[in-house]
Design a protein around this motif. Sequence first.
Motif, mmCIF file in Angstrom:
data_model
loop_
_atom_site.group_PDB
_atom_site.id
_atom_site.type_symbol
_atom_site.label_atom_id
_atom_site.label_comp_id
_atom_site.label_asym_id
_atom_site.label_seq_id
_atom_site.Cartn_x
_atom_site.Cartn_y
_atom_site.Cartn_z
ATOM 1 N N ALA A 26 0.833 -1.209 0.000
ATOM 2 C CA ALA A 26 0.000 0.000 0.000
ATOM 3 C C ALA A 26 0.865 1.255 0.000
ATOM 4 C CB ALA A 26 -0.932 -0.006 1.200
ATOM 5 N N ALA A 27 1.952 1.223 0.758
ATOM 6 C CA ALA A 27 2.860 2.372 0.819
ATOM 7 C C ALA A 27 3.520 2.611 -0.533
ATOM 8 C CB ALA A 27 3.912 2.139 1.894
ATOM 9 N N LEU A 28 4.014 1.551 -1.146
ATOM 10 C CA LEU A 28 4.645 1.694 -2.464
ATOM 11 C C LEU A 28 3.637 2.140 -3.518
ATOM 12 C CD1 LEU A 28 6.957 -1.456 -2.407
ATOM 13 C CD2 LEU A 28 7.684 0.937 -2.275
ATOM 14 N N GLY A 29 2.401 1.675 -3.382
ATOM 15 C CA GLY A 29 1.354 2.122 -4.287
ATOM 16 C C GLY A 29 1.066 3.604 -4.140
ATOM 17 N N ALA A 30 1.061 4.088 -2.889
ATOM 18 C CA ALA A 30 0.832 5.515 -2.657
ATOM 19 C C ALA A 30 1.961 6.352 -3.248
ATOM 20 C CB ALA A 30 0.711 5.779 -1.156
ATOM 21 N N ILE A 31 3.195 5.866 -3.123
ATOM 22 C CA ILE A 31 4.337 6.569 -3.707
ATOM 23 C C ILE A 31 4.230 6.592 -5.228
ATOM 24 C CG2 ILE A 31 6.838 6.464 -4.029
ATOM 25 C CD1 ILE A 31 6.987 5.284 -1.170
ATOM 26 N N ARG A 32 3.886 5.458 -5.795
ATOM 27 C CA ARG A 32 3.734 5.376 -7.257
ATOM 28 C C ARG A 32 2.638 6.319 -7.743
ATOM 29 N NH1 ARG A 32 3.172 0.345 -7.345
ATOM 30 N NH2 ARG A 32 0.906 0.283 -7.244
ATOM 31 N N ASP A 33 1.492 6.309 -7.066
ATOM 32 C CA ASP A 33 0.383 7.172 -7.471
ATOM 33 C C ASP A 33 0.757 8.648 -7.385
ATOM 34 O OD1 ASP A 33 -1.115 4.916 -7.865
ATOM 35 O OD2 ASP A 33 -2.255 5.106 -5.998
ATOM 36 N N ARG A 34 1.478 9.001 -6.341
ATOM 37 C CA ARG A 34 1.833 10.392 -6.124
ATOM 38 C C ARG A 34 2.803 10.912 -7.187
ATOM 39 N NH1 ARG A 34 0.528 15.288 -3.876
ATOM 40 N NH2 ARG A 34 2.420 16.537 -3.762
ATOM 41 N N PHE A 35 3.845 10.145 -7.454
ATOM 42 C CA PHE A 35 4.923 10.674 -8.279
ATOM 43 C C PHE A 35 4.792 10.337 -9.755
ATOM 44 C CE2 PHE A 35 6.735 10.436 -3.965
ATOM 45 C CZ PHE A 35 6.862 11.807 -3.771
ATOM 46 N N GLU A 36 4.076 9.284 -10.090
ATOM 47 C CA GLU A 36 3.877 9.027 -11.517
ATOM 48 C C GLU A 36 2.938 10.048 -12.134
ATOM 49 O OE1 GLU A 36 2.767 4.984 -12.199
ATOM 50 O OE2 GLU A 36 4.803 4.240 -11.924
ATOM 51 N N ARG A 37 2.031 10.594 -11.324
ATOM 52 C CA ARG A 37 1.143 11.642 -11.834
ATOM 53 C C ARG A 37 1.908 12.925 -12.149
ATOM 54 N NH1 ARG A 37 -2.562 10.212 -7.634
ATOM 55 N NH2 ARG A 37 -1.919 12.075 -6.527
ATOM 56 N N GLN A 38 3.069 13.097 -11.497
ATOM 57 C CA GLN A 38 3.846 14.323 -11.659
ATOM 58 C C GLN A 38 4.808 14.263 -12.836
ATOM 59 O OE1 GLN A 38 5.685 15.293 -7.923
ATOM 60 N NE2 GLN A 38 3.764 15.422 -6.825
#
Length: 212
Positions: A199-211
């Motif tokens: 879940a943590a890695l997913g949150a990181i991916r969601d946050r920074f891939e959008r940028q």
Amino acid sequence: MNKRGRLIAVEGLDGVGTTTQSQRISAGLRARGYRVVETREPSAGPVGGLIRLALEGRLALAQGGAMSEATMGLLFAADRADHIASVVEPALASGAWVVTDRYVLSNFGYQGSMLGFGWVAGLNAHAPKADLTLYLTVPARVARRRLATRGGLHERYDNPTVQLRVRRGYATALRRYGVAIGPVVHLDAQGAIEEVTEAALGAIRDRFERQR
């Protein structure tokens, strides 16, 4: 010129698993090709060592008794300033991602709940915001049970009454000082360790891939 790295802070009450998840998140990011500097607060520096002695009740004071909470707050801020200058900023400038087990939000949650949030905000005015804070949560009874089975020395903030006050301090800090803290994602840390990491890695991916 290296692209600046990212600063990821892992936060939460004692017993929620910040240390375990910081290590696993760092490993997960490395597996995805990132260069990662894994660190913590209190840091491994000289002020951080002093704080750890105080947390464990192993610091002999001339006047006897425990170190005051105001002194603890100042030490945490001094340790953070040294940590940023010696570890965090050089790593970020080199393009590495920094994963820190605790950061500014802990100062708010612990000392802010006892000394005032404005005071803590002033101490941290020059600390760079985390690019993402992962705030791990579990019910109070779960945190108490984990602390009871953790072993090792009893630390300064392990008392259930103190932990309840700190829990409220975190909530207040997130509500009042979200702009100063930066983006925060709440993660339920009750599940299996592997599930929390994913879940943590997913949150990181969601946050920074959008940028990108």
